[in-house]
Enzyme design. Structure first.
Site, short mmCIF file in Angstrom:
data_model
loop_
_atom_site.label_atom_id
_atom_site.label_comp_id
_atom_site.label_asym_id
_atom_site.label_seq_id
_atom_site.Cartn_x
_atom_site.Cartn_y
_atom_site.Cartn_z
N ASP A 25 9.52 -62.67 -21.93
CA ASP A 25 10.66 -63.52 -21.57
C ASP A 25 10.85 -63.62 -20.06
O ASP A 25 11.84 -64.16 -19.59
CB ASP A 25 11.94 -62.93 -22.19
CG ASP A 25 12.16 -61.48 -21.77
OD1 ASP A 25 11.32 -60.64 -22.12
OD2 ASP A 25 13.16 -61.19 -21.08
N TYR A 145 19.88 -51.68 -19.93
CA TYR A 145 19.48 -50.94 -18.74
C TYR A 145 20.71 -50.57 -17.92
O TYR A 145 21.67 -51.33 -17.86
CB TYR A 145 18.55 -51.78 -17.87
CG TYR A 145 17.34 -52.31 -18.60
CD1 TYR A 145 16.31 -51.46 -18.98
CD2 TYR A 145 17.25 -53.66 -18.93
CE1 TYR A 145 15.21 -51.95 -19.67
CE2 TYR A 145 16.14 -54.15 -19.61
CZ TYR A 145 15.13 -53.29 -19.97
OH TYR A 145 14.05 -53.77 -20.66
N LYS A 175 16.24 -50.93 -26.85
CA LYS A 175 15.23 -50.69 -25.82
C LYS A 175 15.92 -50.15 -24.58
O LYS A 175 16.92 -50.71 -24.12
CB LYS A 175 14.51 -52.00 -25.49
CG LYS A 175 13.58 -51.92 -24.29
CD LYS A 175 13.00 -53.29 -23.95
CE LYS A 175 12.11 -53.26 -22.73
NZ LYS A 175 11.52 -54.59 -22.43
#
Length: 274
Positions: A25, A145, A175
């Site tokens: 992406d 993140y 993730k």
């Protein structure tokens, strides 16, 4: 998890509950980088290598649909930002679950930059997308993140918090960054009630270190990887995908998989279909 979502989720994982997903992406955020210029070819290569899934933005799905092999799930990415402007960490929704389903998606993914000024907006978008996923029976991969500072990106306490946040918002897979050692990462896994995949980060060229990091994460309880640049910028995309698969799914040792990968590169022969 409802029946439709459970069925689609099985396409993302092996029977042992492990997964190798290749996100591609990056074109919106940084442009057509190495490995992504011919996106259809790269999708075909990682699919030939046995990837469980690929992550793409909606506009590229028609381009790559002929390159996806049976067994590789299509994951449509739902959020974006660019490095052209001043707000690269501000991810906004650019797709709906309904659009993704019409495109044939097996799952969708989104990106949350925790610890940023726009974290509240990203949390809100993520919660709304999770609700759509529940209605449509579509699994959700949350890429989360910690971006409060570079020092915080691998901080075990903050990574664990971010992973738990994503699960509590409704993610079916999370993730996040690897924290650097199995002991601290095992605590991240323990605090997250859904499977965790580790990010690969920027391509660094140290293949043994890459394999070692993946092996450590698996030992700590990770379900696999969601890794882009270290795969699609590698010298042999199919071989890198396949050898990571041997590490993740077949649990080859680091030495065995590293030696096999180097032997393959030295021989310069096409990788046999997997």
């Amino acid at each position: 998890m409802n029946e439709g979502k459970s069925l689609r989720a099985r396409r993302l994982m092996s029977e042992a509950g492990r997964s190798l997903i290749v996100p591609m992406d990056h074109g919106i955020s940084v442009g057509a980088t190495t490995g992504l210029r011919d996106i259809a070819a790269t999708v075909g290569q990682v699919s030939d290598g046995g990837a469980n899934g690929v992550v793409l933005h909606k506009g590229l799905v028609p381009t790559v649909q002929g390159s996806l092999r049976q067994g590789t799930a299509l994951i449509v990415h739902m959020s974006a930002s660019t490095s052209l402007g001043a707000h690269i960490n501000r991810k906004v929704a650019v797709c709906t679950v309904a659009e993704a389903v019409r495109l044939g998606a097996d799952a969708v993914s989104l990106h949350i930059n925790a610890g940023t000024e726009t974290e509240p907006e990203q949390i809100k978008d993520s919660a709304l997308i999770a609700e759509e996923c529940a209605l449509w029976g579509v699994p959700l991969l949350a890429m989360v993140y910690v971006r409060s500072s570079p020092e915080d990106e691998h901080n075990p306490v903050k990574v664990a918090h971010a992973a738990r946040m994503a699960a509590e918002l409704g993610a079916d897979l999370v993730k996040c960054h690897y924290t650097g050692d199995p002991d601290t990462f095992s605590r991240v896994v323990e605090g997250c009630p859904v499977p965790i995949l580790i990010a690969g980060g920027a391509a660094h060229g140290d293949v043994r270190k890459l394999f070692t990091t993946v092996d450590e994460a698996l030992q700590a309880g990770a379900a696999g990887v969601s890794m882009g640049r270290n795969i699609f910028e590698s010298p042999d995309v199919t071989a890198m995908t396949s050898h990571l698969g041997k590490l993740i799914h077949n649990r080859w040792s680091v030495d065995r998989v590293y030696d096999a990968y180097q032997d393959h590169l030295a021989a310069g022969t096409p990788l046999a279909a997997v």
